[in-house]
Design a protein around this motif. Structure first.
Motif, short mmCIF file in Angstrom:
data_model
loop_
_atom_site.label_atom_id
_atom_site.label_comp_id
_atom_site.label_asym_id
_atom_site.label_seq_id
_atom_site.Cartn_x
_atom_site.Cartn_y
_atom_site.Cartn_z
N LYS A 98 0.71 -0.96 0.43
CA LYS A 98 -0.13 0.40 0.32
C LYS A 98 0.76 1.25 -0.25
O LYS A 98 1.69 1.01 0.66
N ASN A 99 0.12 2.82 -0.39
CA ASN A 99 0.91 3.48 -0.19
C ASN A 99 0.67 4.33 1.38
O ASN A 99 -0.54 4.64 1.67
N VAL A 100 1.47 3.99 2.04
CA VAL A 100 1.38 4.39 3.35
C VAL A 100 2.72 5.69 3.76
O VAL A 100 3.39 5.86 3.60
N ASP A 101 1.56 6.60 4.47
CA ASP A 101 2.88 7.54 5.36
C ASP A 101 3.11 6.79 6.55
O ASP A 101 2.78 7.11 7.74
N LEU A 102 4.68 7.46 6.45
CA LEU A 102 4.91 6.51 7.63
C LEU A 102 5.07 8.15 9.29
O LEU A 102 5.21 6.84 9.59
N VAL A 103 4.75 8.91 8.99
CA VAL A 103 5.14 9.42 9.91
C VAL A 103 3.26 8.70 10.78
O VAL A 103 4.15 8.99 11.85
N SER A 132 5.85 14.18 5.87
CA SER A 132 4.69 13.45 5.54
C SER A 132 6.05 12.69 4.93
O SER A 132 7.04 12.88 4.17
N CYS A 133 5.35 10.86 4.90
CA CYS A 133 6.81 10.30 4.14
C CYS A 133 6.16 9.39 3.80
O CYS A 133 5.90 8.04 4.46
N THR A 134 5.95 9.06 2.09
CA THR A 134 5.04 8.52 1.95
C THR A 134 6.40 7.57 0.85
O THR A 134 6.71 7.99 0.01
N ARG A 135 5.37 6.12 1.42
CA ARG A 135 6.11 5.08 0.69
C ARG A 135 5.13 3.68 0.28
O ARG A 135 4.40 3.93 0.88
N LEU A 154 6.21 -3.89 8.52
CA LEU A 154 7.12 -2.48 9.06
C LEU A 154 7.00 -2.14 10.58
O LEU A 154 6.59 -2.22 11.53
N GLN A 155 5.26 -2.34 10.20
CA GLN A 155 4.50 -2.03 11.93
C GLN A 155 5.23 -3.75 12.92
O GLN A 155 5.40 -3.18 13.75
N ARG A 156 5.38 -5.09 12.36
CA ARG A 156 5.52 -5.96 13.42
C ARG A 156 7.70 -5.36 13.43
O ARG A 156 7.32 -5.94 14.77
N ILE A 157 7.92 -5.11 12.46
CA ILE A 157 9.87 -4.76 12.92
C ILE A 157 9.27 -3.70 13.42
O ILE A 157 10.25 -3.64 14.81
N LEU A 158 8.97 -2.76 13.96
CA LEU A 158 9.03 -1.70 14.44
C LEU A 158 9.26 -1.92 16.16
O LEU A 158 9.21 -1.26 16.95
N SER A 159 7.66 -2.32 15.83
CA SER A 159 6.88 -3.06 17.48
C SER A 159 7.95 -3.19 18.62
O SER A 159 7.85 -3.37 19.49
N ASN A 160 8.22 -4.46 17.62
CA ASN A 160 9.84 -5.17 18.40
C ASN A 160 10.93 -4.75 19.16
O ASN A 160 11.04 -4.36 19.30
N ASP A 168 7.23 7.40 -4.25
CA ASP A 168 6.38 7.91 -4.18
C ASP A 168 6.40 8.91 -2.47
O ASP A 168 6.04 8.23 -1.69
N ALA A 169 7.47 9.13 -3.32
CA ALA A 169 7.60 10.69 -1.78
C ALA A 169 6.71 11.65 -1.07
O ALA A 169 6.41 12.22 -2.54
#
Length: 450
Positions: free
Chosen positions: A297-302, A328-331, A338-344, A448-449
């Protein structure tokens, strides 16, 4: 079409050789046709026009000179130009198709220059085939001709030479090119067979054209990743079996004791073992689901990181400081992974940070970099890679308060590799650990910045 497919060879070597043969032969035919049409035929037409002009000029000169000098003129004309002039004594045979295009050009030029139809007719003269034209100049009838040997070409010999060269050069070139191509395919096929059997193949040679080098490099990297993945999965299964067997053994002993004596501490121990087993099984199932999830998906990382920090902060003690380089930083990426990685990573930083503040920063460049920093005891340099192995625990984490299952960082690395991201651990100046997650642009080059 099915019968045509049935007749076609199944070997890519034979198919490639056949296609190259047909292509080279067609190319040779087209080149020869183009040379003949644009070069040889115009030269032949021009030469035929020059010969027709010479024949008419010689005929006029022969008619103007005195009769005693005509024989010497005729001899010199034959020696220098292969032409003869004589007075017609017998009629020529009927007109026939001329054997060479060059004679057609001479005949057309003679007719055009004379102003009337002036055909070339064949007749044997002194054992040779000659072609004659009858003219009337200055009231005199004369016949001028040229020998077929003068204009004959060795077209059969030329065609035979071209055919021999083509028959030798084209198959050799086709076999050489097809052999080089199919050799690399055979090497790749053998290497794929080794990978499918769980073996590590011999690295493909990194040479040849740019596309072949890229294919070899990508395959070698993939084979190395598959080997690491299989090793990690094997370690994961062995570790799960080991970590589940220990609480199961304790539970079995506790149940035997409970038959004779009711002890609340034993029951509490069994409940804790069950919780640990449930956590291990839950993490394993979550890893399996996340690896299968390929939704992009296109995700706003912020916004995503802010949500992760809010979710993790509810159940963990500690302070999290969050900073980003752009509003904002969209990719385009897999948000679940990514959510699982950052949560851990954030949970590890809180758990092992000794109550210190955890810092999370985002740099939105073409390659997105996310940093998770803590001020805990840190990780020894020789353990920075080992901690990503399943069930690998540092001495500092083997306690009742902070001891985990040993799967957190292994899950992080597995998910990162599955999505083409990079994850690494680094010691911080002043103590602590910094975890970095690098997300490169998509392979298509699209970024997709926001």
């Amino acid at each position: 079409m099915r019968w045509l497919q049935a007749l076609s060879p199944s070997s890519i070597y034979v198919r490639t050789t056949g296609i190259l043969l047909i292509a080279f032969l067609a190319f040779a035919v087209m080149i020869l046709s183009a040379v003949a049409h644009f070069t040889i035929m115009p030269l032949a037409r021009s030469a035929g026009d020059d010969l027709a002009a010479l024949m008419l000029l010689s005929a006029r000169s022969w008619a103007e000179i005195p009769p005693p000098a005509r024989e010497e003129f005729n001899d010199r004309l034959y020696q220098d130009h292969g032409l003869r002039i004589r007075e017609p004594r017998e009629p020529l045979p009927p007109m026939q198709n001329l054997p060479l295009p060059y004679l057609e050009f001479v005949q057309q030029s003679l007719s055009r220059r004379a102003g009337f139809d002036l055909p070339l007719r064949p007749q044997m003269h002194e054992g040779e085939q000659w072609y004659w034209a009858d003219l009337s100049i200055g009231g005199q009838n004369l016949r001028i001709g040229l020998s077929l040997a003068r204009v004959a070409t060795r077209h059969l010999d030329g065609a035979l030479v071209v055919l021999v060269i083509t028959a030798l050069l084209v198959p050799l070139t086709a076999v050489f090119m097809a052999g080089r191509t199919t050799r690399r395919i055979r090497l790749l096929s053998a290497a794929v067979a080794d990978v499918s059997q769980g073996q590590e193949p011999t690295p493909l040679p990194d040479r040849g054209s740019r596309e072949v080098r890229m294919l070899a490099s990508n395959f070698n990297r993939m084979a190395h990743q598959v080997r690491d993945l299989l090793a990690n999965r094997t370690t994961l299964l062995a570790g799960i079996s080991h970590d589940l067997r220990t609480p199961l053994t304790r539970m079995r002993l506790s149940l035997e004791i409970l038959r004779d004596k009711h002890d609340p501490k034993l029951i509490e121990g069994i409940c804790k073992d069950l919780e640990n087993m449930d956590r291990i099984i839950g993490q394993t199932l979550a890893l399996s689901r996340d690896l299968e999830n390929r939704e992009i998906k296109n995700v706003d990382l912020v916004a995503l990181i802010e949500q992760i920090i809010a979710d993790v902060g509810r159940g963990e003690e500690g302070d999290i400081r969050w900073a980003f380089s752009a509003p904002s930083c969209t990719r385009t990426l897999n948000p679940v992974a990514l959510q699982r990685i950052l949560s851990n990573l954030i949970e590890n930083a809180i758990r092992y940070g000794n109550g210190s503040r955890v810092e999370v920063t985002l740099h939105c460049n073409p390659t997105v970099t996310i940093h998770v920093k803590d001020r805990g005891p840190g990780i020894p340099d020789d353990q920075l890679e080992a901690v990503f192995r399943p069930f690998h625990r540092l001495d500092s984490s083997r306690s009742a308060q902070t001891g985990g299952s040993g799967l957190g960082l292994a899950i992080v690395q597995q998910l990162a590799k599955a999505n083409g991201w990079g994850v690494s651990l680094h010691p911080r100046d002043g103590g602590g650990t910094e975890a970095r997650v690098a997300i490169p642009p998509l392979r298509s080059g699209r970024i997709d910045a926001g």
